[in-house]
Write a protein that holds these residues in place. Structure first.
Motif, PDB file in Angstrom:
ATOM      1  N   MET A  98      40.001  16.148  49.775  1.00 45.62           N
ATOM      2  CA  MET A  98      40.231  17.595  49.783  1.00 45.62           C
ATOM      3  C   MET A  98      38.920  18.325  49.490  1.00 45.62           C
ATOM      4  N   CYS A  99      38.599  19.315  50.312  1.00 46.79           N
ATOM      5  CA  CYS A  99      37.405  20.137  50.119  1.00 46.79           C
ATOM      6  C   CYS A  99      37.790  21.397  49.348  1.00 46.79           C
ATOM      7  N   HIS A 100      37.128  21.628  48.225  1.00 47.21           N
ATOM      8  CA  HIS A 100      37.408  22.805  47.406  1.00 47.21           C
ATOM      9  C   HIS A 100      36.267  23.801  47.555  1.00 47.21           C
ATOM     10  N   VAL A 101      36.608  25.077  47.663  1.00 53.37           N
ATOM     11  CA  VAL A 101      35.630  26.136  47.915  1.00 53.37           C
ATOM     12  C   VAL A 101      35.662  27.146  46.774  1.00 53.37           C
ATOM     13  N   VAL A 102      34.494  27.478  46.236  1.00 50.56           N
ATOM     14  CA  VAL A 102      34.377  28.500  45.200  1.00 50.56           C
ATOM     15  C   VAL A 102      33.837  29.780  45.832  1.00 50.56           C
ATOM     16  N   ILE A 103      34.554  30.880  45.602  1.00 47.33           N
ATOM     17  CA  ILE A 103      34.145  32.196  46.081  1.00 47.33           C
ATOM     18  C   ILE A 103      33.419  32.917  44.958  1.00 47.33           C
ATOM     19  N   GLY A 104      32.313  33.574  45.273  1.00 48.75           N
ATOM     20  CA  GLY A 104      31.589  34.354  44.273  1.00 48.75           C
ATOM     21  C   GLY A 104      31.416  35.784  44.723  1.00 48.75           C
ATOM     22  N   THR A 105      31.756  36.743  43.866  1.00 51.84           N
ATOM     23  CA  THR A 105      31.520  38.144  44.205  1.00 51.84           C
ATOM     24  C   THR A 105      30.048  38.465  44.016  1.00 51.84           C
ATOM     25  N   SER A 106      29.605  39.526  44.657  1.00 55.01           N
ATOM     26  CA  SER A 106      28.230  40.009  44.494  1.00 55.01           C
ATOM     27  C   SER A 106      28.203  41.472  44.891  1.00 55.01           C
ATOM     28  N   GLY A 107      27.176  42.186  44.437  1.00 53.46           N
ATOM     29  CA  GLY A 107      27.047  43.593  44.780  1.00 53.46           C
ATOM     30  C   GLY A 107      26.623  44.446  43.598  1.00 53.46           C
ATOM     31  N   HIS A 108      26.304  45.677  43.885  1.00 56.49           N
ATOM     32  CA  HIS A 108      25.801  46.634  42.897  1.00 56.49           C
ATOM     33  C   HIS A 108      26.884  46.974  41.878  1.00 56.49           C
ATOM     34  N   ILE A 109      26.439  47.431  40.703  1.00 56.27           N
ATOM     35  CA  ILE A 109      27.372  47.843  39.660  1.00 56.27           C
ATOM     36  C   ILE A 109      28.295  48.949  40.175  1.00 56.27           C
ATOM     37  N   ASP A 110      29.571  48.859  39.809  1.00 51.00           N
ATOM     38  CA  ASP A 110      30.586  49.867  40.117  1.00 51.00           C
ATOM     39  C   ASP A 110      30.886  49.978  41.613  1.00 51.00           C
ATOM     40  N   HIS A 111      30.620  48.906  42.363  1.00 51.22           N
ATOM     41  CA  HIS A 111      30.983  48.910  43.778  1.00 51.22           C
ATOM     42  C   HIS A 111      32.318  48.207  44.028  1.00 51.22           C
ATOM     43  N   GLY A 112      33.052  47.934  42.938  1.00 56.16           N
ATOM     44  CA  GLY A 112      34.429  47.508  43.099  1.00 56.16           C
ATOM     45  C   GLY A 112      34.664  46.023  43.241  1.00 56.16           C
ATOM     46  N   LYS A 113      33.769  45.199  42.703  1.00 56.53           N
ATOM     47  CA  LYS A 113      33.942  43.736  42.810  1.00 56.53           C
ATOM     48  C   LYS A 113      35.182  43.263  42.054  1.00 56.53           C
ATOM     49  N   SER A 114      35.283  43.650  40.783  1.00 54.48           N
ATOM     50  CA  SER A 114      36.428  43.200  39.971  1.00 54.48           C
ATOM     51  C   SER A 114      37.735  43.791  40.476  1.00 54.48           C
ATOM     52  N   ALA A 115      37.687  45.031  40.949  1.00 58.49           N
ATOM     53  CA  ALA A 115      38.892  45.651  41.498  1.00 58.49           C
ATOM     54  C   ALA A 115      39.358  44.907  42.740  1.00 58.49           C
ATOM     55  N   LEU A 116      38.417  44.438  43.542  1.00 57.79           N
ATOM     56  CA  LEU A 116      38.772  43.628  44.716  1.00 57.79           C
ATOM     57  C   LEU A 116      39.479  42.342  44.305  1.00 57.79           C
ATOM     58  N   VAL A 117      38.928  41.687  43.282  1.00 58.98           N
ATOM     59  CA  VAL A 117      39.531  40.439  42.811  1.00 58.98           C
ATOM     60  C   VAL A 117      40.947  40.701  42.321  1.00 58.98           C
ATOM     61  N   ARG A 118      41.130  41.779  41.565  1.00 65.03           N
ATOM     62  CA  ARG A 118      42.484  42.124  41.085  1.00 65.03           C
ATOM     63  C   ARG A 118      43.428  42.370  42.259  1.00 65.03           C
ATOM     64  N   ALA A 119      42.944  43.089  43.277  1.00 61.43           N
ATOM     65  CA  ALA A 119      43.793  43.398  44.428  1.00 61.43           C
ATOM     66  C   ALA A 119      44.142  42.144  45.229  1.00 61.43           C
ATOM     67  N   LEU A 120      43.214  41.217  45.320  1.00 58.33           N
ATOM     68  CA  LEU A 120      43.425  39.995  46.095  1.00 58.33           C
ATOM     69  C   LEU A 120      44.302  38.983  45.377  1.00 58.33           C
TER      70      LEU A 120
END
Length: 354
Positions: A1-23
């Protein structure tokens, strides 16, 4: 089984954590200060449920320039980058630095989320997409899909989820298995749980670990035993390369471990104060890499100060590459093929890697 780790990136307050919550319906921000200030300070973790019933771990990184060292601790184990760019602001300084870091770390796959689309009209969204394409040209994100999203209205979240599923399938198809290699887990978090004792978390970068296995703590090669393993909040009998794991370790105090320590198969890694590398100077870097330059060196969750010795020239311009040796003030634990980042000593700014 191949396991994949996703990492967020981007400028402060561009909604990375909010995206994770929504997903995922999970909040990656775990610190009280993060929730009070509404920004990510340290690494956050979650997972994405996949159509085949498996899960991909998500590492949510901070976007503020003051917390780049925390971002680097999480980015070193990422297989797929999720770049967030706010539609109402476009590309910003930390967007550019994060793109450069991910490119230097050898990440080959990514998805771009145009966030906060509820705050931008159609013309602004088009301009933001053009801005993103201009700044990702020549990088692994050059042809990455762009999905317009809003974590407030829900716009594009399902489309983003489906896009991630498709890219994960491509990552798996091109994946070179690391399961057969000796086990290694760079530690990114340490805590205690009542009734259990010391727990560490990290991404298994190579190998397989089973409950009851004997491993070693580096530096020092202290022998340890794994009492229990959790992956995505579920107790399991084993963890494999590409999975986020929490390990319960009896017989050791929390203060003996920290971010930057490494758990690995005994005798499988060694400390060195010299790293022979192919050094790439980051495009757009503000500082020239000169011979004997003192730098901060980041390798997975470890870091140290060192000096760059260029082997065939006296200086390295932005965008160039050359063989070099990094002479460290504190030894690091590297394996052949590991990726690293170097940052200017002061002011601290990313200038290269490889």
């Amino acid at each position: 089984m191949c396991h994949v780790v996703i990492g967020t990136s981007g400028h402060i307050d561009h909604g990375k954590s909010a995206l994770v919550r929504a997903l995922t319906s999970h909040d990656p921000d775990r610190l009280k200060e993060e929730k009070e200030r509404g920004i990510t300070i340290d690494l956050g973790f979650s997972w994405l449920e996949l159509p085949d019933g498996t899960k991909s771990g998500i590492v949510d990184v901070p976007g503020h320039e003051r917390f780049i060292s925390n971002m680097l601790a999480g980015a070193g184990s990422v297989d797929l980058a999720l770049l967030a760019v706010a539609a109402d602001e476009g590309v910003m300084p930390q967007t550019i630095e994060h793109i450069g870091i991910l490119h230097l770390l050898g990440i080959r796959h990514g998805v771009i989320a145009l966030t906060r689309c509820d705050l931008a009209d159609d013309e602004l969204k088009i301009l933001a997409e053009e801005d993103v394409r201009a700044h990702t040209r020549g990088t692994f994100l050059e042809d990455a899909p762009i999905v317009q999203t809003s974590s407030v209205t829900g716009e594009g979240i399902e489309a983003l989820r489906e896009t991630l599923f498709e890219v994960i399938r491509r990552v798996r198809a091109s994946y070179i298995s690391r399961v057969h290699l000796p086990f290694r887990l760079p530690v990114d978090r340490v805590f205690t749980m009542e009734g259990f004792g010391t727990v560490v978390t990290g991404t298994v970068t190579e190998g397989t670990l089973h409950t009851g296995d004997k491993i070693a703590l580096y530096p020092g090669e202290k022998p340890l035993r794994v009492r229990t393993i959790e992956v995505h909040d579920q107790q399991v009998e084993k963890a494999e390369a590409g999975q986020r794991a929490a390990l319960n370790l009896p017989g050791i105090q929390k203060n003996k471990l920290s971010r930057g320590t490494i758990l690995a198969e005994s005798g499988s890694i060694f400390a060195s104060d010299k790293l022979d590398v192919t050094l790439h100077a980051m495009r757009g870097a503000h500082f020239l890499i000169k011979n004997n330059l003192r730098v901060h060196v980041f390798l997975h969750t470890e870091s140290a100060l060192g000096r760059i010795v260029l082997l065939n020239r006296d200086r390295l311009e932005a965008g160039e590459q050359a063989p070099a040796q990094i002479r460290l003030e504190t030894p690091l634990h590297a394996r052949y093929g590991d990726h690293f980042i170097v940052r200017f000593y002061s002011p601290v700014e990313t200038i290269g890697g490889g």
